[in-house]
Motif scaffolding. Sequence first.
Motif, mmCIF file in Angstrom:
data_model
loop_
_atom_site.group_PDB
_atom_site.id
_atom_site.type_symbol
_atom_site.label_atom_id
_atom_site.label_comp_id
_atom_site.label_asym_id
_atom_site.label_seq_id
_atom_site.Cartn_x
_atom_site.Cartn_y
_atom_site.Cartn_z
ATOM 1 N N UNK A 1 -24.508 15.277 -9.889
ATOM 2 C CA UNK A 1 -23.835 16.555 -10.038
ATOM 3 C C UNK A 1 -24.286 17.594 -9.034
ATOM 4 N N UNK A 2 -24.052 18.866 -9.358
ATOM 5 C CA UNK A 2 -24.350 19.978 -8.451
ATOM 6 C C UNK A 2 -25.295 21.008 -9.063
ATOM 7 N N UNK A 3 -25.889 20.684 -10.187
ATOM 8 C CA UNK A 3 -26.824 21.605 -10.845
ATOM 9 C C UNK A 3 -28.230 21.038 -10.692
ATOM 10 N N UNK A 4 -29.028 21.713 -9.870
ATOM 11 C CA UNK A 4 -30.328 21.170 -9.478
ATOM 12 C C UNK A 4 -31.467 21.923 -10.151
ATOM 13 N N UNK A 5 -32.400 21.160 -10.700
ATOM 14 C CA UNK A 5 -33.520 21.740 -11.435
ATOM 15 C C UNK A 5 -34.695 21.962 -10.475
ATOM 16 N N UNK B 1 -15.418 8.044 -8.770
ATOM 17 C CA UNK B 1 -15.425 8.241 -10.216
ATOM 18 C C UNK B 1 -16.798 7.959 -10.825
ATOM 19 N N UNK B 2 -17.817 8.458 -10.139
ATOM 20 C CA UNK B 2 -19.192 8.314 -10.623
ATOM 21 C C UNK B 2 -19.705 9.704 -10.997
ATOM 22 N N UNK B 3 -20.053 9.871 -12.251
ATOM 23 C CA UNK B 3 -20.411 11.191 -12.779
ATOM 24 C C UNK B 3 -21.693 11.127 -13.601
ATOM 25 N N UNK C 1 -26.350 17.563 -0.674
ATOM 26 C CA UNK C 1 -25.982 17.514 -2.089
ATOM 27 C C UNK C 1 -24.468 17.560 -2.273
ATOM 28 N N UNK C 2 -23.808 18.470 -1.573
ATOM 29 C CA UNK C 2 -22.351 18.585 -1.671
ATOM 30 C C UNK C 2 -21.665 17.316 -1.162
ATOM 31 N N UNK C 3 -22.126 16.818 -0.021
ATOM 32 C CA UNK C 3 -21.513 15.611 0.539
ATOM 33 C C UNK C 3 -21.651 14.434 -0.418
ATOM 34 N N UNK C 4 -22.817 14.283 -1.002
ATOM 35 C CA UNK C 4 -23.030 13.195 -1.954
ATOM 36 C C UNK C 4 -22.156 13.364 -3.193
ATOM 37 N N UNK C 5 -22.119 14.580 -3.730
ATOM 38 C CA UNK C 5 -21.360 14.820 -4.956
ATOM 39 C C UNK C 5 -19.887 14.465 -4.769
ATOM 40 N N UNK C 6 -19.299 14.899 -3.692
ATOM 41 C CA UNK C 6 -17.867 14.653 -3.507
ATOM 42 C C UNK C 6 -17.577 13.167 -3.269
ATOM 43 N N UNK C 7 -18.525 12.463 -2.656
ATOM 44 C CA UNK C 7 -18.340 11.010 -2.550
ATOM 45 C C UNK C 7 -18.436 10.371 -3.931
ATOM 46 N N UNK D 1 -8.720 22.535 -7.323
ATOM 47 C CA UNK D 1 -8.475 21.512 -6.299
ATOM 48 C C UNK D 1 -9.551 21.579 -5.213
ATOM 49 N N UNK D 2 -9.984 20.417 -4.744
ATOM 50 C CA UNK D 2 -11.055 20.380 -3.756
ATOM 51 C C UNK D 2 -10.729 21.194 -2.510
ATOM 52 N N UNK D 3 -9.456 21.207 -2.129
ATOM 53 C CA UNK D 3 -9.101 21.916 -0.904
ATOM 54 C C UNK D 3 -9.332 23.421 -1.007
ATOM 55 N N UNK D 4 -9.466 23.941 -2.237
ATOM 56 C CA UNK D 4 -9.762 25.358 -2.412
ATOM 57 C C UNK D 4 -11.246 25.665 -2.228
ATOM 58 N N UNK D 5 -12.084 24.638 -2.349
ATOM 59 C CA UNK D 5 -13.541 24.828 -2.348
ATOM 60 C C UNK D 5 -14.075 24.520 -0.956
ATOM 61 N N UNK D 6 -14.554 25.546 -0.282
ATOM 62 C CA UNK D 6 -14.990 25.367 1.110
ATOM 63 C C UNK D 6 -16.065 24.299 1.240
#
Length: 864
Positions: free
Chosen positions: A122-126, A115-117, A104-110, A334-339
Amino acid sequence: MSISCSTKKEEEKEYKYKDPKLSTSERVNDLISHMTLSEKVSQMRYDAPAIERLGVPAYNWWNECLHGVARAGKATVFPQAIGMGATWDAPLLFDVGTVISDEARAKHHRFIKEDRRGIYQGLTFWTPNINIFRDPRWGRGQETYGEDPYLTSRMGVNFIKGLQGDDPNYLKVVATAKHFAVHSGPEKSRHEDNYHTSDRDLKETYLPAFEAAIKEANVQSVMCAYNRYRDEACCGSNLLLNDILRKEWGFDGYVVSDCWAINDFWEPNKHELVETPAEASALAVNRGTDLNCGDVFDPNLNDAVLQGLVDEDKVDRALARLMEARFKLGMFDPEEMVSWSKISYDVVCSEKHYQLSEKTARESMVLLKNENNTLPLKKDIKSIAVIGPNANATQVLLGNYHGTPLNNITPLKAIQDKLPNAQINYASGSHIAKGWPLLHPIPSSVLKNGDTNGLKGEYFDNKEWKGTPKVTRNDSIVNFIWVSKKPFENATSDNFSVRWTGKIVPEESGNYRVGLRASSAGKLYVNDSLRVDFKDDHEPKMKYLDMNMVAGESYDIKIDYYNYHTDPQAQLVWAKLDQDLLAPAIAAAKKSEVVVLCLGLSPDIEGEEMPVVLEGFDKGDRSEISLPKSQINLMKEIHALGKPTVLVLMNGSALAINWADENIPAILEAWYPGEFGGKAIADVLFGDYNPAGRLPVTFYKSVEDLPDFKSYDMTNRTYKYFTGEPLYPFGHGLSYTNFTYANVEIPETIKANEDINVTVQVTNAGEMMGDEVVQLYISHNDEEYKGAAHSLIGFQRINLKAGETKKVSFTVSPKQYAWITTDGQEQIISGDILLHIGGKQPSSLGKIKTSTTQILTKTVKIKS
């Protein structure tokens, strides 16, 4: 275009909310303080638009990952949730959640880099669905971990922890416990039903898994249900959302409505609690629903504030909960702050993830019966018949709410791979149910594009088939799942349309079903008449028409398809309804040494609120719990040949397979087992894996054994309260080896509110390595207690080599041996309780099919 000075100042302004050194609450409050009312409301819908002047990007809250990241391109697909429940392996669920959230994280950041939103990006999963599968007729029961609150809570807690991660600063993803609460069908009336339960049933059955998700897993989101409970809509329930969720349990996350559930507040023939959308919005927000999956909040919530139906500070409260989640996910840092942003995209569908999916599929297999050691089969057989509508059907591997796998290993494919030198004789044998054939892609030989086989395909880079096509080509068939390959060069994959035109010229006369399966929306025209039309509702679907066709005659066909999701697929499929499927199956069996029958159900006919009405099926639910009659007839005809026969079931809910139980020597329950499901089945059939799954639900003998589907009273439901004889009991599952239990250590006497320590030695007394699921149950030996006959309070899945012994320990807390009073209170009373430990339920009335599994019982006296 010129930009005003004020706009420039807004863009240049450095808002406090952008400062990562400030606390989350400070940042959230600062951001909200700069928003207008209409901007606040816009952020409370699932498809929240950007607020460019504040630097807030668009965000779509809707995402799914029930058993793998869903509807977002290629993903590792695990067994459906009910199969994961059958593993009885809680640590495994943590690993599965970890893998899913990695992808999920790998897909979201790609997506963000491109610029696809949009939806499913996203990162909120139901997920997860931790409702209790109280009745086998419920079509969505496949999404749950079964019928027991304790099993569900252990699996759910571990899955949520795996999803949300362990970083002290940032959530990996947001998990959502759903559907809160007292929700498990019927599907067709969920928008209008009003359920009531006793306080005991509420606290003993329907709430424990949610309480554990909040108190133990710190789940960040809860989805409220469609139905009413005690006259209040669940998404507008003061009891559920305020008294229990917030005040009693201390939940500090956000609540999201089920999709378009708030419309049910006022729409005719539904709940009709209020008269207008503004009143519905106000009711939802006043009672604690923060996010609307739907479009009723915007602009109606704005109007509700202006009309005085809801205070703006309630809007601020809801929005603060939502924005806090986005900050915790690192969306404003910033992305670099997010492990988690460092997870590489190459984890998606990696070999490591595939191995875990295959392991989960293996662990989910439940051997229901194995008379005379029919299984495992010999690998030196010269011929084998693989027969049944589920033998080579990819959809039954997946269940519902699934991603797009790169592997679809069916039982047929796996057996072919397992026995490369044997003659494999395949036949479908029957439709999945009367009136529901298995549809296959229409072959190129009957599709005509002028003098060429196939259809003319025109591909557009918009959703409206506008302008000149980017690509025009001949497509031999329409059977597309665009995962690693785009529909045409430079396509965005999220926003395109296709028009296919040509003719169908059948080679045989007959009655055909022609269907269109699409990921977004589509229209199917035959002879210029619109015959199939469905609009997008955010999930893949299939619609069809039945028509008589004459051999050699041509039928004009046109398909208009569009996609804006990230998981595009389009398939033109058919089946001949009056085809004889039985004769080829009998012929295949006659020339084979052994028969493997692959029967069961399909997610095409059991699932969420479907239009399907067939014999035994009712709009997603089931009205009967037996196998469809077409399959029973196939099974009887094959059995009459006298060939050694093994039955493999693939389904999402319990089946009353009474005739099979009496006549078929070996039965394997495989659920909807994921992309490697066929391989797991073949490994069990041929002894390369020793099965150890256990039933997470009771298999009943008849629908006549069940109470009214709409009754949520637990009397005579599930193993805890059922007074009849089950076909196969909850917790049942056989092995190719056998286990013995000895040296049980349980104190004879304890003081009230003391823990009870339990230990037992388990030995693999057979000749094959295998897993055992050690189960611990409690019974209250007090005449005043009229609750469950016994309740699961502990389980561990352990692996033992042949001859190996392991010591297994449990700690029983006072909460676990307390009993629930009629008014829903936990109470510990002096007297005797019984603890039962072994590989099955105590006093199982169902036949255990040659199981030698033990169950040992000890009495514990509680002193006040």
